[in-house]
Design an enzyme around this catalytic site. Sequence first.
Site, PDB file in Angstrom:
ATOM      1  N   ARG A  83       0.840  -1.191   0.000  1.00 32.10           N
ATOM      2  CA  ARG A  83       0.000   0.000   0.000  1.00 32.10           C
ATOM      3  C   ARG A  83       0.879   1.246   0.000  1.00 32.10           C
ATOM      4  NH1 ARG A  83      -5.294  -0.570   2.252  1.00 32.10           N
ATOM      5  NH2 ARG A  83      -6.135  -2.571   1.540  1.00 32.10           N
ATOM      6  N   HIS A  97      17.513  -7.705   4.059  1.00 37.58           N
ATOM      7  CA  HIS A  97      18.090  -8.182   2.801  1.00 37.58           C
ATOM      8  C   HIS A  97      17.632  -7.243   1.685  1.00 37.58           C
ATOM      9  CE1 HIS A  97      19.238 -11.928   0.228  1.00 37.58           C
ATOM     10  NE2 HIS A  97      19.274 -10.839  -0.529  1.00 37.58           N
ATOM     11  N   GLU A 101      22.198  -8.559   4.746  1.00 39.37           N
ATOM     12  CA  GLU A 101      22.553  -9.660   3.869  1.00 39.37           C
ATOM     13  C   GLU A 101      22.140  -9.339   2.440  1.00 39.37           C
ATOM     14  OE1 GLU A 101      20.414 -12.979   5.544  1.00 39.37           O
ATOM     15  OE2 GLU A 101      18.626 -12.548   4.358  1.00 39.37           O
ATOM     16  N   THR A 112      14.064 -15.918  -3.664  1.00 40.89           N
ATOM     17  CA  THR A 112      14.647 -16.005  -2.334  1.00 40.89           C
ATOM     18  C   THR A 112      15.974 -16.750  -2.439  1.00 40.89           C
ATOM     19  OG1 THR A 112      14.221 -16.655  -0.014  1.00 40.89           O
ATOM     20  CG2 THR A 112      13.495 -18.173  -1.743  1.00 40.89           C
ATOM     21  N   HIS A 136      17.112 -19.926   6.961  1.00 41.52           N
ATOM     22  CA  HIS A 136      16.219 -20.188   5.834  1.00 41.52           C
ATOM     23  C   HIS A 136      15.233 -21.298   6.196  1.00 41.52           C
ATOM     24  CE1 HIS A 136      15.347 -19.001   1.678  1.00 41.52           C
ATOM     25  NE2 HIS A 136      14.742 -20.165   1.628  1.00 41.52           N
ATOM     26  N   ASP A 137      13.970 -20.909   6.312  1.00 42.56           N
ATOM     27  CA  ASP A 137      12.847 -21.815   6.584  1.00 42.56           C
ATOM     28  C   ASP A 137      12.909 -22.460   7.964  1.00 42.56           C
ATOM     29  OD1 ASP A 137      11.704 -21.227   4.149  1.00 42.56           O
ATOM     30  OD2 ASP A 137      12.545 -22.968   3.132  1.00 42.56           O
ATOM     31  N   HIS A 190      10.500 -15.088   7.621  1.00 43.01           N
ATOM     32  CA  HIS A 190       9.223 -15.497   7.026  1.00 43.01           C
ATOM     33  C   HIS A 190       8.351 -16.234   8.042  1.00 43.01           C
ATOM     34  CE1 HIS A 190       6.526 -16.685   3.717  1.00 43.01           C
ATOM     35  NE2 HIS A 190       6.425 -17.832   4.365  1.00 43.01           N
TER      36      HIS A 190
END
Length: 256
Positions: A23, A48, A79, A116, A209-210, A232
């Site tokens: 937005r 990042h 990063e 990603t 990561h994850d 995330h």
Amino acid sequence: MKTANKTALSVNLNKIALIRNSRAGNYPNVVTHGEICIKAGADGLTVHPRPDQRHIRPHDVYELSELVNGYPDIEFNIEGNPYADSVGDFPGFIKLVKDVRPHQCTLVPDSNDQLTSDHGFDLKIAGEKLRPLIHELQDFGVRVSLFMDPDIEQISLAKAIGADRIELYTGPYAEHFKLQGEYFNQLFETYRTAAIHAQSIGIGLNAGHDLNLDNLRYFRKVPELLEVSIGHALTVDAIAMGLVPAVQAYKQLCSE
């Protein structure tokens, strides 16, 4: 950032920025949410920045650096792709790092259009080009980490070209954690062996990561894990739990 038997939690703010960018205006405010994470117990903040500015924008980097400067025990980690050049009002990745001089810069082998990060450096190819850049950033007082797969030979090359730390890419671990089984056990042993090797040659160990609330506790069995960077999954959990409880839940797993 690390105390005995604990792993530092660095909260990646990219997804907060992604929501804001959907937005016009500055809602949610990335800096405000960064401070909420700090006050909830995070040990650091990660961003990042990418040339397309789909989430973190240059002004976020400068403003978050000012925020972290007000918290002496908190680290700022930037990063990204070291070769991301100036595009429009994006000044270039290395220019951003040199301007704010974060505590840590994690170099990642991303292409500019990559969704990603999904693999570590191949230092047989990239090592000699990275070497002078690593030393240049260190001369600015920045600790340098390289995004790496759990490959012993590659980790040795990271040490040889002067990196202070590596960040193990944990995407495959997270994917197979859900399945368990013999292959998962073999894969996890690869990460554990990589960590032991990193310790033996004197290079610090981060991971990311994850990672999430389901798989983080088990991954902390990897020895000498200094820091995890999580964005995330933490943001998704914050939708259900609230941001402060989500940060506290991850912090608890990092402190056990």
